[in-house]
Write a protein that holds these residues in place. Structure first.
Motif, PDB file in Angstrom:
ATOM      1  N   ASN A   1       1.053  -1.085  -0.147  1.00 57.84           N
ATOM      2  CA  ASN A   1      -0.165  -0.040   0.205  1.00 57.84           C
ATOM      3  C   ASN A   1       0.777   1.195   0.017  1.00 57.84           C
ATOM      4  O   ASN A   1       1.552   1.373   1.085  1.00 57.84           O
ATOM      5  N   GLN A   2       0.952   1.680  -1.179  1.00 51.67           N
ATOM      6  CA  GLN A   2       1.617   3.098  -1.095  1.00 51.67           C
ATOM      7  C   GLN A   2       1.151   4.420  -1.002  1.00 51.67           C
ATOM      8  O   GLN A   2       1.661   5.502  -0.844  1.00 51.67           O
ATOM      9  N   GLY A   3      -0.184   4.580  -0.464  1.00 51.86           N
ATOM     10  CA  GLY A   3      -0.826   5.698   0.132  1.00 51.86           C
ATOM     11  C   GLY A   3      -2.419   5.718  -0.502  1.00 51.86           C
ATOM     12  O   GLY A   3      -2.938   4.639  -1.020  1.00 51.86           O
ATOM     13  N   TYR A   4      -2.854   6.958  -0.120  1.00 51.36           N
ATOM     14  CA  TYR A   4      -4.247   7.031  -0.425  1.00 51.36           C
ATOM     15  C   TYR A   4      -4.358   8.419  -1.257  1.00 51.36           C
ATOM     16  O   TYR A   4      -3.441   9.568  -0.690  1.00 51.36           O
ATOM     17  N   LYS A   5      -5.232   8.685  -1.902  1.00 54.33           N
ATOM     18  CA  LYS A   5      -5.466  10.095  -2.540  1.00 54.33           C
ATOM     19  C   LYS A   5      -7.013  10.271  -2.386  1.00 54.33           C
ATOM     20  O   LYS A   5      -7.835   9.454  -2.641  1.00 54.33           O
ATOM     21  N   VAL A   6      -7.399  11.529  -1.871  1.00 58.19           N
ATOM     22  CA  VAL A   6      -8.684  11.878  -1.377  1.00 58.19           C
ATOM     23  C   VAL A   6      -8.941  13.272  -2.489  1.00 58.19           C
ATOM     24  O   VAL A   6      -7.816  14.033  -2.546  1.00 58.19           O
ATOM     25  N   ARG A   7      -9.786  12.952  -3.230  1.00 57.56           N
ATOM     26  CA  ARG A   7     -10.434  14.038  -4.252  1.00 57.56           C
ATOM     27  C   ARG A   7     -11.673  14.634  -3.780  1.00 57.56           C
ATOM     28  O   ARG A   7     -12.366  14.186  -3.251  1.00 57.56           O
ATOM     29  N   GLY A   8     -11.584  16.052  -3.900  1.00 54.62           N
ATOM     30  CA  GLY A   8     -12.890  16.829  -3.563  1.00 54.62           C
ATOM     31  C   GLY A   8     -13.537  17.709  -4.758  1.00 54.62           C
ATOM     32  O   GLY A   8     -12.655  17.980  -5.972  1.00 54.62           O
ATOM     33  N   ILE A   9     -14.676  17.073  -4.833  1.00 55.29           N
ATOM     34  CA  ILE A   9     -15.239  17.965  -6.179  1.00 55.29           C
ATOM     35  C   ILE A   9     -16.288  18.836  -5.505  1.00 55.29           C
ATOM     36  O   ILE A   9     -17.370  18.458  -4.724  1.00 55.29           O
ATOM     37  N   PRO A  10     -16.476  20.093  -5.821  1.00 57.64           N
ATOM     38  CA  PRO A  10     -17.501  21.019  -5.613  1.00 57.64           C
ATOM     39  C   PRO A  10     -18.920  20.551  -5.807  1.00 57.64           C
ATOM     40  O   PRO A  10     -19.165  20.186  -6.733  1.00 57.64           O
ATOM     41  N   LEU A  11     -19.835  20.530  -4.759  1.00 61.69           N
ATOM     42  CA  LEU A  11     -21.071  20.369  -4.893  1.00 61.69           C
ATOM     43  C   LEU A  11     -21.712  20.925  -6.244  1.00 61.69           C
ATOM     44  O   LEU A  11     -21.476  22.266  -6.434  1.00 61.69           O
ATOM     45  N   GLY A  12     -22.407  20.330  -6.951  1.00 62.03           N
ATOM     46  CA  GLY A  12     -23.064  20.724  -8.253  1.00 62.03           C
ATOM     47  C   GLY A  12     -22.213  20.870  -9.323  1.00 62.03           C
ATOM     48  O   GLY A  12     -22.712  21.215 -10.557  1.00 62.03           O
TER      49      GLY A  12
END
Length: 80
Positions: free
Chosen positions: A45-56
């Motif tokens: 396991n080399q890590g995690y990526k969290v992506r944010g997408i603006p609502l709408g």
């Protein structure tokens, strides 16, 4: 004759579990999760990526949204 084969690492076959978020203040969100079981990691396991997408935001525009977090896995040093 002995034959040894190597394969490239794969992505985990299951996502992290128990994913939770908490707004800690007006500008910060805390993400927590449980990693997949080792048998589903398919390598290291080399890590995690969290992506944010603006609502709408339409799905076709979401590809341009950047990564919020690129986090290496953390080890729990707490004894069982």
């Amino acid at each position: 004759m002995k034959v040894t084969e190597w394969t490239l690492q794969g992505v985990p076959t299951v996502p992290p579990g128990n994913v939770q978020t908490e707004a800690t203040n007006s500008t910060t969100i805390r993400f927590t999760w449980n990693p997949p079981s080792p048998q589903f990691i398919n390598g290291i396991n080399q890590g995690y990526k969290v992506r944010g997408i603006p609502l709408g935001l339409p799905k076709n525009e979401a590809d341009g949204v950047g990564t919020l977090l690129d986090q290496p896995p953390q080890t729990d040093s707490t004894p069982p």
